[in-house]
Design a protein around this motif. Structure first.
Motif, PDB file in Angstrom:
ATOM      1  N   TYR A  47       0.859  -1.181   0.000  1.00 58.68           N
ATOM      2  CA  TYR A  47       0.000   0.000   0.000  1.00 58.68           C
ATOM      3  C   TYR A  47       0.896   1.231   0.000  1.00 58.68           C
ATOM      4  O   TYR A  47       1.737   1.398   0.892  1.00 58.68           O
ATOM      5  CB  TYR A  47      -0.896   0.024   1.232  1.00 58.68           C
ATOM      6  N   ILE A  48       0.701   2.085  -0.994  1.00 57.01           N
ATOM      7  CA  ILE A  48       1.624   3.194  -1.215  1.00 57.01           C
ATOM      8  C   ILE A  48       0.926   4.534  -1.014  1.00 57.01           C
ATOM      9  O   ILE A  48      -0.174   4.761  -1.505  1.00 57.01           O
ATOM     10  CB  ILE A  48       2.220   3.111  -2.645  1.00 57.01           C
ATOM     11  N   ALA A  49       1.583   5.404  -0.267  1.00 55.17           N
ATOM     12  CA  ALA A  49       1.164   6.798  -0.122  1.00 55.17           C
ATOM     13  C   ALA A  49       2.430   7.577   0.119  1.00 55.17           C
ATOM     14  O   ALA A  49       3.233   7.210   0.974  1.00 55.17           O
ATOM     15  CB  ALA A  49       0.202   6.975   1.045  1.00 55.17           C
ATOM     16  N   SER A  50       2.656   8.653  -0.628  1.00 53.36           N
ATOM     17  CA  SER A  50       3.913   9.375  -0.439  1.00 53.36           C
ATOM     18  C   SER A  50       3.872  10.749  -1.078  1.00 53.36           C
ATOM     19  O   SER A  50       3.208  10.960  -2.092  1.00 53.36           O
ATOM     20  CB  SER A  50       5.075   8.580  -1.029  1.00 53.36           C
ATOM     21  N   GLY A  51       4.616  11.656  -0.461  1.00 51.43           N
ATOM     22  CA  GLY A  51       4.819  12.970  -1.054  1.00 51.43           C
ATOM     23  C   GLY A  51       6.060  13.003  -1.924  1.00 51.43           C
ATOM     24  O   GLY A  51       6.415  14.057  -2.457  1.00 51.43           O
TER      25      GLY A  51
ATOM     26  N   SER B  82       0.678  -3.446  -6.291  1.00 52.81           N
ATOM     27  CA  SER B  82       0.790  -2.129  -5.672  1.00 52.81           C
ATOM     28  C   SER B  82      -0.602  -1.518  -5.571  1.00 52.81           C
ATOM     29  O   SER B  82      -1.394  -1.594  -6.516  1.00 52.81           O
ATOM     30  CB  SER B  82       1.717  -1.223  -6.483  1.00 52.81           C
ATOM     31  N   VAL B  83      -0.891  -0.931  -4.413  1.00 49.66           N
ATOM     32  CA  VAL B  83      -2.183  -0.287  -4.180  1.00 49.66           C
ATOM     33  C   VAL B  83      -1.908   1.187  -3.905  1.00 49.66           C
ATOM     34  O   VAL B  83      -1.314   1.539  -2.878  1.00 49.66           O
ATOM     35  CB  VAL B  83      -2.940  -0.924  -3.001  1.00 49.66           C
ATOM     36  N   LEU B  84      -2.317   2.046  -4.817  1.00 52.60           N
ATOM     37  CA  LEU B  84      -2.028   3.473  -4.718  1.00 52.60           C
ATOM     38  C   LEU B  84      -3.119   4.166  -3.900  1.00 52.60           C
ATOM     39  O   LEU B  84      -4.290   4.098  -4.234  1.00 52.60           O
ATOM     40  CB  LEU B  84      -1.946   4.086  -6.123  1.00 52.60           C
ATOM     41  N   THR B  85      -2.697   4.835  -2.827  1.00 53.49           N
ATOM     42  CA  THR B  85      -3.632   5.564  -1.983  1.00 53.49           C
ATOM     43  C   THR B  85      -3.319   7.054  -2.069  1.00 53.49           C
ATOM     44  O   THR B  85      -2.389   7.470  -2.753  1.00 53.49           O
ATOM     45  CB  THR B  85      -3.583   5.063  -0.539  1.00 53.49           C
ATOM     46  N   ASN B  86      -4.084   7.850  -1.371  1.00 53.41           N
ATOM     47  CA  ASN B  86      -3.970   9.299  -1.507  1.00 53.41           C
ATOM     48  C   ASN B  86      -2.996   9.904  -0.485  1.00 53.41           C
ATOM     49  O   ASN B  86      -3.190   9.738   0.713  1.00 53.41           O
ATOM     50  CB  ASN B  86      -5.346   9.925  -1.297  1.00 53.41           C
ATOM     51  N   PRO B  87      -1.949  10.620  -0.951  1.00 55.26           N
ATOM     52  CA  PRO B  87      -1.511  10.794  -2.348  1.00 55.26           C
ATOM     53  C   PRO B  87      -0.349   9.850  -2.670  1.00 55.26           C
ATOM     54  O   PRO B  87       0.382   9.431  -1.783  1.00 55.26           O
ATOM     55  CB  PRO B  87      -1.021  12.241  -2.338  1.00 55.26           C
ATOM     56  N   THR B  88      -0.165   9.551  -3.930  1.00 55.42           N
ATOM     57  CA  THR B  88       1.018   8.822  -4.398  1.00 55.42           C
ATOM     58  C   THR B  88       1.699   9.713  -5.433  1.00 55.42           C
ATOM     59  O   THR B  88       1.217   9.843  -6.556  1.00 55.42           O
ATOM     60  CB  THR B  88       0.635   7.468  -5.020  1.00 55.42           C
ATOM     61  N   THR B  89       2.800  10.325  -5.053  1.00 56.58           N
ATOM     62  CA  THR B  89       3.420  11.338  -5.913  1.00 56.58           C
ATOM     63  C   THR B  89       4.944  11.243  -5.885  1.00 56.58           C
ATOM     64  O   THR B  89       5.536  10.481  -5.127  1.00 56.58           O
ATOM     65  CB  THR B  89       3.003  12.756  -5.463  1.00 56.58           C
ATOM     66  N   GLY B  90       5.564  12.054  -6.724  1.00 59.51           N
ATOM     67  CA  GLY B  90       7.015  12.215  -6.733  1.00 59.51           C
ATOM     68  C   GLY B  90       7.777  10.972  -7.156  1.00 59.51           C
ATOM     69  O   GLY B  90       7.299  10.160  -7.958  1.00 59.51           O
ATOM     70  N   GLY B  91       8.978  10.835  -6.590  1.00 58.95           N
ATOM     71  CA  GLY B  91       9.873   9.745  -6.971  1.00 58.95           C
ATOM     72  C   GLY B  91       9.328   8.360  -6.684  1.00 58.95           C
ATOM     73  O   GLY B  91       9.729   7.386  -7.325  1.00 58.95           O
ATOM     74  N   VAL B  92       8.394   8.251  -5.744  1.00 59.54           N
ATOM     75  CA  VAL B  92       7.764   6.966  -5.469  1.00 59.54           C
ATOM     76  C   VAL B  92       6.931   6.529  -6.669  1.00 59.54           C
ATOM     77  O   VAL B  92       6.956   5.372  -7.088  1.00 59.54           O
ATOM     78  CB  VAL B  92       6.904   7.052  -4.191  1.00 59.54           C
TER      79      VAL B  92
ATOM     80  N   ARG C 173     -10.485   8.341  -6.107  1.00 62.41           N
ATOM     81  CA  ARG C 173     -10.127   9.758  -5.981  1.00 62.41           C
ATOM     82  C   ARG C 173      -8.731  10.001  -5.394  1.00 62.41           C
ATOM     83  O   ARG C 173      -8.401  11.125  -5.007  1.00 62.41           O
ATOM     84  CB  ARG C 173     -11.179  10.533  -5.184  1.00 62.41           C
ATOM     85  N   ALA C 174      -7.911   8.966  -5.308  1.00 58.26           N
ATOM     86  CA  ALA C 174      -6.540   9.163  -4.840  1.00 58.26           C
ATOM     87  C   ALA C 174      -5.771  10.024  -5.853  1.00 58.26           C
ATOM     88  O   ALA C 174      -5.942   9.868  -7.061  1.00 58.26           O
ATOM     89  CB  ALA C 174      -5.842   7.818  -4.663  1.00 58.26           C
ATOM     90  N   ILE C 175      -4.936  10.920  -5.349  1.00 50.91           N
ATOM     91  CA  ILE C 175      -4.087  11.719  -6.230  1.00 50.91           C
ATOM     92  C   ILE C 175      -2.856  10.892  -6.598  1.00 50.91           C
ATOM     93  O   ILE C 175      -2.139  10.408  -5.719  1.00 50.91           O
ATOM     94  CB  ILE C 175      -3.651  13.025  -5.549  1.00 50.91           C
ATOM     95  N   VAL C 176      -2.635  10.721  -7.889  1.00 51.32           N
ATOM     96  CA  VAL C 176      -1.512   9.914  -8.386  1.00 51.32           C
ATOM     97  C   VAL C 176      -0.786  10.720  -9.454  1.00 51.32           C
ATOM     98  O   VAL C 176      -1.385  11.121 -10.457  1.00 51.32           O
ATOM     99  CB  VAL C 176      -2.003   8.574  -8.986  1.00 51.32           C
ATOM    100  N   GLY C 177       0.481  10.981  -9.238  1.00 54.45           N
ATOM    101  CA  GLY C 177       1.225  11.757 -10.229  1.00 54.45           C
ATOM    102  C   GLY C 177       2.667  11.937  -9.822  1.00 54.45           C
ATOM    103  O   GLY C 177       3.111  11.447  -8.780  1.00 54.45           O
ATOM    104  N   PHE C 178       3.410  12.645 -10.649  1.00 55.74           N
ATOM    105  CA  PHE C 178       4.819  12.919 -10.347  1.00 55.74           C
ATOM    106  C   PHE C 178       4.941  14.335  -9.795  1.00 55.74           C
ATOM    107  O   PHE C 178       4.949  14.550  -8.599  1.00 55.74           O
ATOM    108  CB  PHE C 178       5.687  12.715 -11.598  1.00 55.74           C
TER     109      PHE C 178
END
Length: 287
Positions: free
Chosen positions: A163-167, A200-210, A226-231
């Protein structure tokens, strides 16, 4: 003129400022919060078992240990590398104090919890990132714990659910943080080369280098609604391209429509879906 004359007030059972302060201190922290989607007030005792808003079913933040206990078979979770503690490898000013505060507030040693467990009787390696700890940014210890998660899983022929969440990368650790991207990506590839399954399970937020590394390396990539997913951040992109982006840009549904996510799965279905995926991809003879 009597209309504007100040009226005397009578206070029933008056209390002193000291008593007011005492009463306020007796009220527990976080007794209520506002739903980010419907803006209604949620009392702690109203939050559902899977940490969703009781009014609109919006997915609220799910603390790491609570999420693990909710997902896996009761009593089956065994934590790995719990002795690894957050560090300040570059002696960045104020960073040690920030880590201590995060540890005190979350009762976590770092932003990810890893270990082994069972789901419907089948063994798996599991990791959960917790955004309460410095926005689950990727530092050296986070990178090391996730690396060891995949190494243990490969050695023991276990599927991985992460489960992934990261800035993103943790700026206080500089290049050491960025190095974790390549480090983890390598062990993920070795795990997959061994014929093992990674979800991989993307949660809010999943961003940046992750996002730019192990978040998008899953054999199956799921996301919560509605999870935010991006770089890069939405505002940074708008300033760069000199154009306004759509309101739903980087929401999981938008990312799904553009082919980067396999399925959006609400928490009400996650146990069933993840169990089925683990069973379908289990090593022959059972794991």
């Amino acid at each position: 003129m009597a209309l504007f004359r100040r009226k005397k007030t009578i206070r029933i059972n008056p209390i002193s400022p000291a008593e007011v302060a005492t009463q306020r201190s007796s009220i527990p922290d976080n007794i209520a919060e506002k739903c980010p989607h419907c803006n209604r007030i949620i009392l702690q005792n109203q939050i559902t078992e899977d940490y969703c808003c009781p009014h609109c079913s919006e997915h609220l933040h799910f603390p790491a240990y609570e999420r693990i206990q909710w997902l896996v078979d009761e009593g089956s979770f065994k934590e790995w590398d719990s002795d690894l503690n957050a560090k300040n490898p570059l002696d960045f000013p104020g960073y040690s104090a920030k880590l201590e505060k995060a540890q005190e507030n979350t009762q976590l040693k770092e932003a990810v919890v890893t270990g082994e467990a069972r789901i419907d009787g089948r063994e798996l390696a599991i990791g959960v990132m917790d955004k309460r700890f410095v926005m689950a940014s990727m530092g050296t210890i986070v990178g090391e714990k996730i690396t060891r998660l995949f190494e243990h899983a490969t050695e023991n022929k276990l599927p991985v659910v992460l489960y992934i969440a990261s800035g993103g990368a943790r700026m206080q650790e500089g290049i050491l943080s960025l190095m974790q991207m390549a480090k983890i990506s390598q062990v993920v590839s070795k795990h997959q080369d061994a014929g093992l399954f990674y979800c991989s399970v993307l949660t809010n937020p999943t961003t940046g280098g992750v996002t730019a590394s192990f978040a998008m390396q899953g054999d199956v990539t799921l996301a919560e609604p509605r999870a935010i997913v991006g770089f890069a951040g939405k505002r940074v992109i708008e300033q760069t391209i000199k154009s306004k982006l759509t309101k739903d840009f980087q929401q999981a549904e938008w990312v799904f429509d553009n082919g980067f996510i396999d399925s959006i799965v609400p928490r009400s279905n996650q146990k069933q879906i993840i169990s089925q995926l683990v069973q379908a991809h289990s090593y022959e003879g059972g794991v």
